[in-house]
Design a protein around this motif. Structure first.
Motif, PDB file in Angstrom:
ATOM      1  N   MET A   1       3.526  -2.215   5.539  1.00  0.00           N
ATOM      2  CA  MET A   1       2.386  -2.971   4.981  1.00  0.00           C
ATOM      3  C   MET A   1       2.904  -3.975   3.944  1.00  0.00           C
ATOM      4  O   MET A   1       3.492  -3.578   2.949  1.00  0.00           O
ATOM      5  N   ASP A   2       2.732  -5.273   4.207  1.00  0.00           N
ATOM      6  CA  ASP A   2       3.169  -6.298   3.256  1.00  0.00           C
ATOM      7  C   ASP A   2       2.088  -6.596   2.229  1.00  0.00           C
ATOM      8  O   ASP A   2       2.369  -6.880   1.074  1.00  0.00           O
ATOM      9  N   TRP A   3       0.840  -6.561   2.708  1.00  0.00           N
ATOM     10  CA  TRP A   3      -0.301  -6.839   1.847  1.00  0.00           C
ATOM     11  C   TRP A   3      -1.325  -5.730   2.016  1.00  0.00           C
ATOM     12  O   TRP A   3      -1.576  -5.271   3.134  1.00  0.00           O
ATOM     13  N   PHE A   4      -1.949  -5.331   0.920  1.00  0.00           N
ATOM     14  CA  PHE A   4      -3.104  -4.440   0.986  1.00  0.00           C
ATOM     15  C   PHE A   4      -4.333  -5.328   0.935  1.00  0.00           C
ATOM     16  O   PHE A   4      -4.515  -6.095  -0.016  1.00  0.00           O
ATOM     17  N   GLU A   5      -5.147  -5.257   1.979  1.00  0.00           N
ATOM     18  CA  GLU A   5      -6.334  -6.101   2.026  1.00  0.00           C
ATOM     19  C   GLU A   5      -7.561  -5.243   1.786  1.00  0.00           C
ATOM     20  O   GLU A   5      -7.854  -4.336   2.567  1.00  0.00           O
ATOM     21  N   GLU A   6      -8.256  -5.532   0.701  1.00  0.00           N
ATOM     22  CA  GLU A   6      -9.424  -4.722   0.333  1.00  0.00           C
ATOM     23  C   GLU A   6     -10.615  -5.099   1.210  1.00  0.00           C
ATOM     24  O   GLU A   6     -10.884  -6.272   1.447  1.00  0.00           O
ATOM     25  N   THR A   7     -11.355  -4.087   1.624  1.00  0.00           N
ATOM     26  CA  THR A   7     -12.453  -4.318   2.580  1.00  0.00           C
ATOM     27  C   THR A   7     -13.818  -4.041   1.959  1.00  0.00           C
ATOM     28  O   THR A   7     -14.781  -3.786   2.654  1.00  0.00           O
TER      29      THR A   7
ATOM     30  N   HIS B   1     -16.048  -5.954   0.226  1.00  0.00           N
ATOM     31  CA  HIS B   1     -17.124  -6.935   0.414  1.00  0.00           C
ATOM     32  C   HIS B   1     -17.036  -7.553   1.808  1.00  0.00           C
ATOM     33  O   HIS B   1     -15.948  -7.754   2.335  1.00  0.00           O
ATOM     34  N   GLN B   2     -18.198  -7.883   2.355  1.00  0.00           N
ATOM     35  CA  GLN B   2     -18.207  -8.379   3.728  1.00  0.00           C
ATOM     36  C   GLN B   2     -17.648  -9.790   3.843  1.00  0.00           C
ATOM     37  O   GLN B   2     -17.013 -10.137   4.830  1.00  0.00           O
ATOM     38  N   GLY B   3     -17.885 -10.621   2.824  1.00  0.00           N
ATOM     39  CA  GLY B   3     -17.499 -12.020   2.961  1.00  0.00           C
ATOM     40  C   GLY B   3     -16.432 -12.483   1.996  1.00  0.00           C
ATOM     41  O   GLY B   3     -16.192 -13.689   1.868  1.00  0.00           O
ATOM     42  N   TRP B   4     -15.820 -11.562   1.272  1.00  0.00           N
ATOM     43  CA  TRP B   4     -14.819 -11.965   0.272  1.00  0.00           C
ATOM     44  C   TRP B   4     -13.805 -10.842   0.138  1.00  0.00           C
ATOM     45  O   TRP B   4     -14.171  -9.699  -0.122  1.00  0.00           O
ATOM     46  N   ARG B   5     -12.553 -11.164   0.339  1.00  0.00           N
ATOM     47  CA  ARG B   5     -11.531 -10.116   0.287  1.00  0.00           C
ATOM     48  C   ARG B   5     -10.440 -10.471  -0.704  1.00  0.00           C
ATOM     49  O   ARG B   5     -10.066 -11.629  -0.817  1.00  0.00           O
ATOM     50  N   GLN B   6      -9.909  -9.464  -1.345  1.00  0.00           N
ATOM     51  CA  GLN B   6      -8.691  -9.693  -2.124  1.00  0.00           C
ATOM     52  C   GLN B   6      -7.546  -9.008  -1.402  1.00  0.00           C
ATOM     53  O   GLN B   6      -7.732  -7.988  -0.724  1.00  0.00           O
ATOM     54  N   ALA B   7      -6.365  -9.600  -1.535  1.00  0.00           N
ATOM     55  CA  ALA B   7      -5.168  -8.998  -0.957  1.00  0.00           C
ATOM     56  C   ALA B   7      -4.129  -8.848  -2.068  1.00  0.00           C
ATOM     57  O   ALA B   7      -3.964  -9.753  -2.891  1.00  0.00           O
ATOM     58  N   ILE B   8      -3.493  -7.701  -2.111  1.00  0.00           N
ATOM     59  CA  ILE B   8      -2.489  -7.427  -3.142  1.00  0.00           C
ATOM     60  C   ILE B   8      -1.137  -7.249  -2.448  1.00  0.00           C
ATOM     61  O   ILE B   8      -1.018  -6.451  -1.506  1.00  0.00           O
ATOM     62  N   ARG B   9      -0.167  -7.970  -2.911  1.00  0.00           N
ATOM     63  CA  ARG B   9       1.173  -7.900  -2.320  1.00  0.00           C
ATOM     64  C   ARG B   9       1.786  -6.522  -2.587  1.00  0.00           C
ATOM     65  O   ARG B   9       1.880  -6.095  -3.738  1.00  0.00           O
ATOM     66  N   VAL B  10       2.186  -5.844  -1.512  1.00  0.00           N
ATOM     67  CA  VAL B  10       2.724  -4.481  -1.619  1.00  0.00           C
ATOM     68  C   VAL B  10       4.245  -4.536  -1.694  1.00  0.00           C
ATOM     69  O   VAL B  10       4.896  -5.176  -0.871  1.00  0.00           O
ATOM     70  N   GLU B  11       4.783  -3.860  -2.684  1.00  0.00           N
ATOM     71  CA  GLU B  11       6.241  -3.742  -2.767  1.00  0.00           C
ATOM     72  C   GLU B  11       6.712  -2.534  -1.962  1.00  0.00           C
ATOM     73  O   GLU B  11       7.702  -2.580  -1.258  1.00  0.00           O
ATOM     74  N   ARG B  12       5.948  -1.410  -2.109  1.00  0.00           N
ATOM     75  CA  ARG B  12       6.376  -0.162  -1.460  1.00  0.00           C
ATOM     76  C   ARG B  12       5.183   0.774  -1.361  1.00  0.00           C
ATOM     77  O   ARG B  12       4.495   1.011  -2.368  1.00  0.00           O
ATOM     78  N   VAL B  13       4.919   1.285  -0.177  1.00  0.00           N
ATOM     79  CA  VAL B  13       3.876   2.313  -0.047  1.00  0.00           C
ATOM     80  C   VAL B  13       4.507   3.648  -0.409  1.00  0.00           C
ATOM     81  O   VAL B  13       5.553   4.024   0.120  1.00  0.00           O
ATOM     82  N   LEU B  14       3.884   4.350  -1.342  1.00  0.00           N
ATOM     83  CA  LEU B  14       4.448   5.612  -1.815  1.00  0.00           C
ATOM     84  C   LEU B  14       3.835   6.802  -1.109  1.00  0.00           C
ATOM     85  O   LEU B  14       4.493   7.820  -0.889  1.00  0.00           O
ATOM     86  N   PHE B  15       2.537   6.675  -0.784  1.00  0.00           N
ATOM     87  CA  PHE B  15       1.842   7.832  -0.219  1.00  0.00           C
ATOM     88  C   PHE B  15       0.602   7.374   0.513  1.00  0.00           C
ATOM     89  O   PHE B  15      -0.106   6.481   0.060  1.00  0.00           O
ATOM     90  N   ARG B  16       0.326   7.994   1.638  1.00  0.00           N
ATOM     91  CA  ARG B  16      -0.931   7.690   2.353  1.00  0.00           C
ATOM     92  C   ARG B  16      -1.400   8.962   3.036  1.00  0.00           C
ATOM     93  O   ARG B  16      -0.608   9.673   3.657  1.00  0.00           O
ATOM     94  N   GLU B  17      -2.679   9.258   2.899  1.00  0.00           N
ATOM     95  CA  GLU B  17      -3.196  10.503   3.480  1.00  0.00           C
ATOM     96  C   GLU B  17      -4.704  10.398   3.676  1.00  0.00           C
ATOM     97  O   GLU B  17      -5.406   9.781   2.873  1.00  0.00           O
ATOM     98  N   GLN B  18      -5.182  11.051   4.712  1.00  0.00           N
ATOM     99  CA  GLN B  18      -6.615  11.263   4.881  1.00  0.00           C
ATOM    100  C   GLN B  18      -6.886  12.593   4.184  1.00  0.00           C
ATOM    101  O   GLN B  18      -6.433  13.634   4.640  1.00  0.00           O
ATOM    102  N   THR B  19      -7.583  12.564   3.048  1.00  0.00           N
ATOM    103  CA  THR B  19      -7.649  13.778   2.218  1.00  0.00           C
ATOM    104  C   THR B  19      -8.633  14.820   2.729  1.00  0.00           C
ATOM    105  O   THR B  19      -8.652  15.944   2.267  1.00  0.00           O
TER     106      THR B  19
END
Ligand code: SAM
Length: 281
Positions: free
Chosen positions: A1-7, A9-27
């Motif tokens: 993942m290079d960018w985290f794209e926030e979902t 809002h329906q018509g406006w998104r922010q994207a944050i540049r990812v350096e490193r994913v540390l953890f991901r889980e469906q809790t």
């Protein structure tokens, strides 16, 4: 993942540049991801929405906590609903007069993973003898508890998934019931520039719950994009709303804060005209 794209809002998104994913889980409650970003330090996101970053979390946690605690002035028992990363708990515990903080969080994974990956958020708060963590649905806890609190802080996710119930009038009614006389409830009410309906609806729901005073105040948290974030302020003691800078200073502002000042506290209740026109006050 290079960018985290926030979902969010329906018509406006922010994207944050990812350096490193540390953890991901469906809790089991939500999709949780923790990553290091280029500009905002370490980021926690739930269900595709930024919850907190080590770079700007103080802008949110200090205002969500110190405004009600200093507006109250003598809070001993505090309730936090949500807030699993521990940032709110850390700020509440800065107040020497607080003897007990009960935090009700639905998802133990958020607490465990935040303690591990974002330790500066709680900064040891979960080990404080004044802190008690209850793993439960906050709405259920509010409906069933017989305990009473001076301040209730609703540090929830957005009104989707498990957090949706924390934006309803029956829930606010239960919170009103668990407050001591003169108690204050504050709550996350979204971004009024992008989602004015969220603020309109939560203010209406809090009024429907019977609070004598329902108002809101503003804080600016860069990674909660879209300008100022609205925080609901509801109480049956309307005098809590307008405290002077001098009085707030006299009550003892905790040391080491980076956003909150008594002047910011007072100013945060000043609302731009377009929001007043939209919300009605
Ligand atoms: N640091 C910010 C704060 O303190 O408000 C970010 C939000 S905090 C991570 C939101 C928390 O609310 C999450 O940990 C989530 O699991 C929790 N939550 C969502 N629905 C809940 C519910 N019904 N009862 C209790 N906690 C809930």
């Amino acid at each position: 993942m290079d960018w985290f794209e926030e979902t969010l809002h329906q018509g406006w998104r922010q994207a944050i540049r990812v350096e490193r994913v540390l953890f991901r889980e469906q809790t089991g409650h939500q999709d949780l991801v923790i990553f290091d970003s280029r500009d905002w330090g370490r980021v926690l996101a739930l269900d595709g929405v930024v919850q907190t970053t080590t770079g700007d979390e103080f802008c949110y946690h200090e205002m969500l906590v110190h405004v009600p605690l200093l507006a109250h002035g003598a809070a001993r028992e505090v309730l936090i609903i949500g807030g699993g990363d521990g940032g709110c708990l850390r700020e509440v515990l800065r107040h020497a007069g607080v003897i007990r903080v009960t935090q009700v969080e639905i998802d133990p994974a958020v607490i465990e993973l935040s303690r591990h990956w974002l330790p500066t958020l709680s900064d040891g708060a979960f080990d404080d003898p004044r802190a008690r963590v209850v793993i439960a649905d906050g709405a259920r806890f509010a409906a069933e508890t017989r305990e009473r609190f001076a301040v209730a802080i609703i540090a929830s996710t957005h009104p989707q998934g498990p957090g949706a119930v924390l934006f309803t009038a029956p829930f606010y009614q239960d919170v009103r019931r668990l407050l001591n006389p003169g108690g204050i409830m504050v709550s996350q009410c979204g971004n009024p520039a992008i989602r004015p309906d969220e603020l309109v609806e939560t203010q209406a729901a809090q009024a429907a719950a019977g609070f004598a005073l329902v108002d809101y105040y503003l804080t600016v948290v860069p990674t909660y994009i879209g300008g100022a974030m609205a925080l609901g302020f509801a109480t049956d003691a309307p005098g809590r709303r307008a405290i002077s800078v001098r009085e707030l200073e006299a009550r003892g502002v905790p040391a080491g804060l980076r956003y909150y000042t008594p002047e910011m506290h007072v100013a945060a209740f000043a609302h731009p005209r377009w929001i007043i026109e939209r919300v009605g006050h």
